[in-house]
Write a protein that holds these residues in place. Structure first.
Motif, PDB file in Angstrom:
ATOM      1  N   TYR A 148      58.489   1.639 -42.969  1.00 52.60           N
ATOM      2  CA  TYR A 148      57.031   2.073 -42.826  1.00 52.60           C
ATOM      3  C   TYR A 148      55.991   2.011 -41.907  1.00 52.60           C
ATOM      4  O   TYR A 148      56.317   1.209 -40.992  1.00 52.60           O
ATOM      5  N   LEU A 149      55.113   2.677 -41.800  1.00 50.55           N
ATOM      6  CA  LEU A 149      54.138   2.578 -40.682  1.00 50.55           C
ATOM      7  C   LEU A 149      53.242   1.378 -40.898  1.00 50.55           C
ATOM      8  O   LEU A 149      53.008   0.949 -41.976  1.00 50.55           O
ATOM      9  N   THR A 150      53.306   0.467 -39.595  1.00 48.31           N
ATOM     10  CA  THR A 150      52.302  -0.551 -39.749  1.00 48.31           C
ATOM     11  C   THR A 150      51.371  -0.768 -38.370  1.00 48.31           C
ATOM     12  O   THR A 150      51.738  -0.139 -37.318  1.00 48.31           O
ATOM     13  N   ASN A 151      50.481  -1.386 -38.642  1.00 49.59           N
ATOM     14  CA  ASN A 151      49.513  -1.324 -37.240  1.00 49.59           C
ATOM     15  C   ASN A 151      49.406  -2.939 -37.039  1.00 49.59           C
ATOM     16  O   ASN A 151      48.527  -3.740 -37.079  1.00 49.59           O
ATOM     17  N   GLU A 152      50.496  -3.346 -36.061  1.00 49.10           N
ATOM     18  CA  GLU A 152      50.997  -4.643 -35.945  1.00 49.10           C
ATOM     19  C   GLU A 152      49.959  -5.262 -34.993  1.00 49.10           C
ATOM     20  O   GLU A 152      49.418  -6.408 -35.278  1.00 49.10           O
ATOM     21  N   VAL A 153      49.439  -4.626 -33.810  1.00 46.87           N
ATOM     22  CA  VAL A 153      48.586  -5.181 -32.857  1.00 46.87           C
ATOM     23  C   VAL A 153      47.229  -4.600 -32.881  1.00 46.87           C
ATOM     24  O   VAL A 153      46.424  -4.670 -32.074  1.00 46.87           O
ATOM     25  N   LYS A 154      46.783  -3.676 -33.948  1.00 47.84           N
ATOM     26  CA  LYS A 154      45.680  -3.564 -34.200  1.00 47.84           C
ATOM     27  C   LYS A 154      45.020  -2.409 -33.197  1.00 47.84           C
ATOM     28  O   LYS A 154      43.943  -2.486 -32.986  1.00 47.84           O
ATOM     29  N   CYS A 155      46.118  -1.620 -32.643  1.00 44.43           N
ATOM     30  CA  CYS A 155      45.667  -0.535 -31.830  1.00 44.43           C
ATOM     31  C   CYS A 155      46.237   0.815 -32.202  1.00 44.43           C
ATOM     32  O   CYS A 155      45.777   2.110 -31.788  1.00 44.43           O
ATOM     33  N   SER A 156      47.417   0.860 -32.829  1.00 45.22           N
ATOM     34  CA  SER A 156      47.950   1.886 -33.186  1.00 45.22           C
ATOM     35  C   SER A 156      49.075   1.989 -34.389  1.00 45.22           C
ATOM     36  O   SER A 156      49.616   0.938 -34.499  1.00 45.22           O
ATOM     37  N   TRP A 157      49.233   2.669 -35.272  1.00 43.71           N
ATOM     38  CA  TRP A 157      50.179   2.880 -36.027  1.00 43.71           C
ATOM     39  C   TRP A 157      51.641   3.288 -35.861  1.00 43.71           C
ATOM     40  O   TRP A 157      51.783   4.457 -35.126  1.00 43.71           O
ATOM     41  N   GLY A 158      52.931   2.670 -36.077  1.00 41.97           N
ATOM     42  CA  GLY A 158      54.110   2.935 -35.785  1.00 41.97           C
ATOM     43  C   GLY A 158      55.078   1.957 -36.357  1.00 41.97           C
ATOM     44  O   GLY A 158      54.663   1.053 -37.176  1.00 41.97           O
ATOM     45  N   ASN A 159      56.437   2.115 -35.849  1.00 42.26           N
ATOM     46  CA  ASN A 159      57.184   1.046 -36.236  1.00 42.26           C
ATOM     47  C   ASN A 159      58.600   1.552 -35.224  1.00 42.26           C
ATOM     48  O   ASN A 159      58.782   2.526 -35.014  1.00 42.26           O
ATOM     49  N   LEU A 160      59.522   0.622 -35.417  1.00 45.36           N
ATOM     50  CA  LEU A 160      60.799   0.619 -34.586  1.00 45.36           C
ATOM     51  C   LEU A 160      61.720   1.419 -36.015  1.00 45.36           C
ATOM     52  O   LEU A 160      62.152   0.605 -36.650  1.00 45.36           O
ATOM     53  N   MET A 161      61.698   2.662 -35.850  1.00 41.12           N
ATOM     54  CA  MET A 161      62.638   3.332 -37.056  1.00 41.12           C
ATOM     55  C   MET A 161      62.777   4.789 -36.517  1.00 41.12           C
ATOM     56  O   MET A 161      61.953   5.385 -35.959  1.00 41.12           O
ATOM     57  N   MET A 162      63.811   5.160 -37.247  1.00 37.09           N
ATOM     58  CA  MET A 162      64.168   6.766 -36.896  1.00 37.09           C
ATOM     59  C   MET A 162      64.019   7.430 -38.210  1.00 37.09           C
ATOM     60  O   MET A 162      63.956   8.640 -37.997  1.00 37.09           O
ATOM     61  N   LEU A 163      63.850   6.869 -39.261  1.00 35.26           N
ATOM     62  CA  LEU A 163      63.455   7.402 -40.484  1.00 35.26           C
ATOM     63  C   LEU A 163      62.276   7.030 -41.083  1.00 35.26           C
ATOM     64  O   LEU A 163      61.988   5.447 -41.194  1.00 35.26           O
ATOM     65  N   TYR A 170      59.287  18.599 -31.773  1.00 36.31           N
ATOM     66  CA  TYR A 170      58.678  17.418 -32.577  1.00 36.31           C
ATOM     67  C   TYR A 170      57.156  17.103 -32.172  1.00 36.31           C
ATOM     68  O   TYR A 170      56.851  17.238 -31.113  1.00 36.31           O
ATOM     69  N   ARG A 171      56.344  16.903 -33.160  1.00 33.95           N
ATOM     70  CA  ARG A 171      54.916  16.684 -32.699  1.00 33.95           C
ATOM     71  C   ARG A 171      54.631  15.522 -33.982  1.00 33.95           C
ATOM     72  O   ARG A 171      54.706  15.652 -35.066  1.00 33.95           O
ATOM     73  N   TRP A 172      53.711  14.555 -33.426  1.00 34.64           N
ATOM     74  CA  TRP A 172      53.349  13.422 -34.399  1.00 34.64           C
ATOM     75  C   TRP A 172      51.990  13.499 -34.687  1.00 34.64           C
ATOM     76  O   TRP A 172      51.140  14.006 -33.647  1.00 34.64           O
ATOM     77  N   GLN A 173      51.435  13.542 -35.969  1.00 32.20           N
ATOM     78  CA  GLN A 173      50.138  13.485 -36.098  1.00 32.20           C
ATOM     79  C   GLN A 173      49.710  12.166 -36.266  1.00 32.20           C
ATOM     80  O   GLN A 173      50.128  11.463 -37.343  1.00 32.20           O
ATOM     81  N   ASP A 174      48.955  11.524 -35.598  1.00 32.74           N
ATOM     82  CA  ASP A 174      48.346  10.254 -35.792  1.00 32.74           C
ATOM     83  C   ASP A 174      47.047  10.256 -36.809  1.00 32.74           C
ATOM     84  O   ASP A 174      46.235  10.773 -36.628  1.00 32.74           O
ATOM     85  N   ASP A 175      47.445   9.417 -37.966  1.00 33.48           N
ATOM     86  CA  ASP A 175      46.649   9.590 -38.906  1.00 33.48           C
ATOM     87  C   ASP A 175      46.578   8.438 -39.683  1.00 33.48           C
ATOM     88  O   ASP A 175      46.698   8.065 -41.003  1.00 33.48           O
ATOM     89  N   GLY A 176      46.497   7.188 -38.974  1.00 34.70           N
ATOM     90  CA  GLY A 176      46.686   5.705 -39.512  1.00 34.70           C
ATOM     91  C   GLY A 176      47.697   5.357 -40.283  1.00 34.70           C
ATOM     92  O   GLY A 176      48.815   5.734 -39.770  1.00 34.70           O
TER      93      GLY A 176
END
Length: 773
Positions: A611-626, A729-735
Motif C-alpha cells: 500500500y501507499l504510505t506517507n512515511e516521512v510526511k512529504c509524499s506518498w509512495g512505497n517500495l513496490m512494483m504492484l 506510464y504516468r503517476w497521479q499524486d493524490d495522497g
C-alpha cells in the motif's frame, strides 16, 4: 475525434517537422517518425535546411501506402513523433561504445535476477501473498527468491516454528528452540520481544524501548551470553560490551550512577566522544572515545552511588560505558549458564554533581520511545511466552518454500544471529533439509552494522552458528552479513591498531575462527531524501554503487565468491519516486551497474504488493512494483514492474542459459545517459539504455568495438526496440489515493538499423539485434 486524417494532413505534419529550427553544431537534429515499425527519419543538412522537396515528394507514395494500409497506426505513430510534453527541451547527442572483447561478467538471468519476501504487519501476509497476487508477481519475470528476516531488525527472537521448547519449560521462559520435527506445515510465524532489551531504536517498527532508562529498577538490560569467554574460548578482553548514551545535546558532565544487575562489570571505563556523532562516522574525521579523567574503574562498586568522573564538568553529548571482566558465572543460581553470563544494568543516570554534592540527572527515564536514546553492543535473547509480538508476522517457511514464488529454484534463507541462539538456527536448517527444500544458501544474520554490532562480536556469533550449521551438511553455502547500505566506506570505532573498517575486521576475525564464508551479501538503498528532486539523485546511481563495491574490495571481500545484493531499492524510506517513473530508471540502472561490476545475484526489494504510505510526511509512495488497493480490485502495475519485464524479457532472454556482460563507454561522460550491454545465447546483442534527463530526449549513437578500436561494428538489419517512458506510464499524486493514470507495457517496434536511436526523456530502452560492419 476521428482516428484518421487525410494524406494532406500527414504530409503537412512531415513538412512542418522538416522545416524545424536548425540544429546546434554539436547535435544531430533529426525528426523521428516510427510508422508501422519503420523509420521515417528526416535528416537535416548542416546549414539548417531540410532535404529538398524532391526527397520529401519521393516519400509521399510511401506515406500514402502506410495510410491506406494502417491508418490508425500511422496516425498514432506520427502523433507520438511530432508531439511531446510542453516541458520537453531540445534533444542532445550521446554515444555508447560497447567493448566487445572484454567480457566482465556472465550470468543466467533466470537465476541471477530475483526478489525478496519479508515480514509484515499483522494480517498482511495472507492478504499480500494471495494466489492472485503471487500470479501477478511472477508475471514480472523475476527468478530466484530470498526470504528476509524482519525480526532480526526488530531486535526480536524468531520462533520460526511455533512448536518447540523453552530452556525453562516449567515457567515458559528462557532460551527458545523451535522444533525441527516434521509436522503441520508452517504458514505463519512470529517474533518475540526481548525483555532485556538495551537499544532504544530498532530497524523495524521501532516501537520498543531500552530497559536501561525505563525508570523501572526491576527490569534490566543484559548483554549476549554467547560473547562471554565461556562460549568464545577467548580472553576476557576480546569482546568488551558497551552502552552509549546520547544526551541529545552537549551538556556539562562530571558524574555517572550505574545500578548494576547480575552479573556486573568488575572493570569498566566511562568515556566521551570527541567528535559530533559516534553512531554515524565519516572517513575524513579521526574522532575517538576519550576516557574521563577519573573514568577508569577497577573492582567497581555495586552500590547505588554516583561516581565522580572529573573534578570539572566536561561538555559532551555522547558517553560510553565500556565493560570488561564480568562477575559471572558464580553470582547467580540459575540452572542455565547463559543466564549467568555477560553484563547487566538495571538503570543508569548521567549528569552533573554540584559543589554541594547534589546530583542532576540529564537522562529521561521512560518505558517508551520518549526516553534518552540508548545504544548497546548486544542483547541477551532470553524471553518469555508472553513476549510474543503479534504486530509483526513472518510468512511461514513452508508456505513460501512450497509456493510458486520459488520458481522451482533454490531459495536464500536466513537464520537469526544477533537476537537468537545457534540451537534455534541449527533446528531451522535441519527442518528445511528434512523437508528436502532447495536452498541457495543460508544468510547468517542480517544488517549487523546497522544495529551497531562490532565486527568482532558479530564474527563470534556468526562463527558459533556457522560451525554448527556446517555439521549438518558440507554442501550448505553459508555467508552474509547482509550489510546495510553505506556511503563510501563502512566504518566502525578504531581498534587498538587504528583500523576503522568494519568489513575488513569482520573478515579477519572470521579467518581466525576458520569459519565458512561462501558468499557475500549486502543491501543498496542509496537515497535518504525522498522529498527532493529525484533527477540529480538518479545521476549518482552508478557512481555510488561502484564506490560501495570498490570500498568492499579494498576491505578484502574475496572476489572468488558470489556477491549477492540481497535487497535494493531507491530508499529505505517510502516516497513518490519509488512509484513514479523514477522507480523504473533506478531499478534498471542499479541492475545494469551491479552486473557490469561483476555482481552475482540481485534481489529486488518491493517484489511484494503493498500500500501507499506517507512515511516521512512529504509524499506518498512505497517500495513496490504492484500497488494494493483497499478494495479487492486488480493490482495496479507500477513502474518497477515494467522495468523488471524489460530487463528479464527484452534485455535478457528468458532462458536458463549464460549471458555475457560487456562494458559500455558513454561520451560525453557527463551525459545523463547510462547503458549496459549483454550478448545473449541467441547471439543477439542487447543494450539497456537509461535516459535520466527529465525533459530532453537523447539521440544515442551505438557502436561495438574491440579494445584496440581497430574493429568497429554497428547494429545491422532490423533492430528490436522496447521503450518505457512517460508515454507508457504516468503517476497521479493524490495522497493515500494516488494511482497510475497511465500504466501500459513498454512499447515494442522493429526498425531498420540507424546511426542514432531516440531515447525519450526519463526512459528505459532496450535496443537488440545483430551487429556487423
Amino acid at each position: 475525434m476521428r482516428c484518421f486524417r487525410s494524406v494532406e494532413n500527414l504530409l503537412g505534419a512531415e513538412i512542418a517537422v522538416a522545416q524545424a529550427s536548425s540544429p546546434r553544431p554539436d547535435e544531430l537534429a533529426t525528426a523521428s517518425l516510427r510508422i508501422d515499425g519503420q523509420d521515417a527519419r528526416l535528416p537535416h543538412s548542416q546549414d539548417g535546411c531540410a532535404t529538398g522537396a524532391a526527397s520529401l515528394f519521393n516519400r509521399a507514395s510511401w506515406l500514402l501506402n502506410c495510410v491506406c494500409r494502417t491508418a490508425s497506426v500511422c496516425f498514432i505513430g506520427l502523433l507520438a513523433a511530432t508531439t511531446s510534453p510542453a516541458t520537453e527541451g531540445p534533444s542532445f547527442v550521446v554515444s555508447a561504445t560497447v567493448t566487445t572483447d572484454h567480457c566482465v561478467n556472465k550470468c543466467i538471468p533466470t537465476k541471477s535476477l530475483g526478489g525478496g519476501i519479508d515480514g509484515h504487519e499483522r494480517g498482511e501476509c495472507a492478504r499480500i501473498l494471495s494466489d492472485k497476487n503471487i500470479t501477478e508477481m511472477l508475471s514480472a519475470g523475476l527468478g530466484p527468491l530470498t526470504y528476509r528476516l524482519r525480526t532480526e531488525l526488530a531486535g526480536e527472537v524468531w520462533h520460526w516454528n511455533p512448536r518447540g521448547g523453552w530452556s525453562d519449560e516449567a515457567r515458559q521462559c528462557g532460551y527458545w528452540t523451535s522444533s525441527s520435527s516434521i509436522g503441520t506445515p508452517i504458514n505463519l510465524s512470529y517474533g518475540y520481544r526481548l525483555p532485556r532489551r538495551g537499544n532504544t531504536i530498532d530497524q523495524a517498527n521501532n516501537d520498543g524501548y531500552s530497559r536501561i532508562c525505563d525508570g523501572d529498577e526491576n527490569t534490566f538490560w543484559k548483554s549476549n551470553p554467547y560473547l562471554d569467554p565461556y562460549f568464545t574460548g577467548e580472553n576476557d578482553d576480546s569482546h568488551p560490551q558497551w552502552i552509549v548514551i546520547d544526551l541529545g545535546a552537549v551538556k556539562p558532565v562530571n558524574s555517572i550512577r550505574i545500578q548494576w544487575g547480575v552479573p556486573y562489570a568488575r572493570q569498566f571505563q566511562v568515556e566521551y566522544w570527541t567528535g559530533n556523532d559516534p553512531m554515524h562516522l565519516h572517513i575524513d574525521r579521526n574522532d575517538d572515545w576519550q576516557a574521563f579523567p577519573q573514568g577508569v574503574i577497577d573492582n567497581s562498586p555495586v552500590g547505588d552511588v554516583p561516581i565522580r568522573l572529573s573534578s570539572n564538568s566536561i561538555p559532551v553529548q555522547f558517553v560510553r560505558v565500556l565493560m570488561s571482566r564480568s562477575s559471572a558465572p558464580t553470582t547467580q543460581s540459575s540452572a542455565d549458564v547463559r543466564d549467568r553470563l555477560g553484563f547487566a544494568v538495571r538503570e543508569i543516570s548521567l549528569g552533573q554533581t554540584n559543589d554541594a554534592g547534589e546530583f542532576e540527572d540529564y537522562i529521561r527515564h521512560n518505558p517508551e520511545r520518549n526516553q534518552t536514546i540508548i545504544y548497546v553492543s548486544s542483547t541477551d535473547p532470553w524471553h518469555r511466552a508472553e513476549d510474543i509480538d503479534y504486530k509483526t508476522e513472518q510468512p511461514g517457511l513452508d508456505f513460501i518454500l512450497r509456493s510458486k514464488l520459488t520458481n522451482h529454484l533454490p531459495v536464500l534463507v536466513p537464520v537469526g544471529v544477533l537476537y537468537d541462539t545457534p540451537d534455534n538456527a541449527v533446528a531451522e536448517i535441519r527442518y528445511l533439509l528434512a523437508r528436502k527444500y532447495l536452498l541457495e544458501g543460508v544468510e547468517v544474520g542480517e544488517e549487523p552494522d546497522g544495529q551497531w554490532a562490532s565486527p568482532e562480536d558479530f564474527a563470534a556469533l556468526y562463527a558459533a552458528t556457522a560451525q554448527r550449521l556446517r555439521s549438518l551438511s558440507s554442501q550448505l553455502k553459508l555467508g552474509g552479513p547482509s550489510l546495510q547500505n553505506f556511503d563510501g566506506h563502512l566504518l566502525t570505532w578504531p581498534d587498538k591498531s587504528g583500523n576503522r573498517f568494519w568489513m575488513n575486521r569482520f573478515l579477519r576475525a572470521l579467518r581466525a575462527s576458520e569459519s565458512s564464508f561462501d558468499f557475500f551479501s549486502f543491501e543498496y538503498y542509496p537515497f535518504d531524501d525522498v522529498c527532493g528532486d529525484a533527477a540529480p539523485q538518479l545521476l549518482e546511481i552508478p557512481q555510488r554503487l561502484r564506490a560501495m563495491l570498490s570500498s568492499l574490495r579494498g576491505d578484502g571481500v574475496p572476489s572468488n565468491i558470489p556477491w549477492l545484493m540481497t535487497e535494493f531499492g531507491y530508499s529505505v524510506f517510502a516516497g513518490r519516486h519509488e512509484v513514479d517513473i523514477e522507480g523504473a530508471l533506478f531499478h534498471a540502472d542499479t541492475v545494469g551497474t551491479f552486473l557490469t561490476s561483476g555482481g552475482g545475484k540481485a534481489y529486488l526489494y518491493g517484489y511484494e504488493p503493498d500500500y501507499l504510505t506517507n512515511e516521512v510526511k512529504c509524499s506518498w509512495g512505497n517500495l513496490m512494483m504492484l500497488q494494493m488497493l483497499n478494495t479487492d480490485k486488480k493490482l495496479n502495475r507500477l513502474s518497477m514492474y515494467y522495468s523488471a519485464r524489460l530487463i528479464t524479457k527484452d534485455w535478457m532472454q528468458r532462458v536458463a542459459e549464460t549471458h555475457e556482460v560487456y562494458p559500455v563507454t558513454i561520451e560525453p561522460e557527463s551525459a545523463s545517459v547510462t547503458a549496459y550491454a549483454v550478448r545473449r545465447p541467441d547471439q543477439e546483442w542487447a543494450l539497456l539504455a537509461i535516459n535520466k534527463d527529465p525533459q530532453r530526449s537523447a539521440q544515442l549513437g551505438v557502436q561495438f568495438a574491440s579494445s584496440s578500436g581497430i574493429s568497429v561494428d554497428r547494429f545491422i538489419g532490423k533492430v528490436d526496440i522496447a521503450q518505457f517512458s512517460r508515454e507508457q506510464y504516468r503517476w497521479q499524486d493524490d495522497g493515500p489515493n494516488g494511482w497510475p493514470t497511465l500504466s501500459s507495457p513498454p512499447s515494442h517496434a522493429q526498425r531498420a538499423a540507424s546511426q542514432y536511436y531516440e531515447l525519450p526523456p526519463y526512459s528505459v530502452s532496450v535496443l537488440r539485434g545483430h551487429i556487423g560492419h
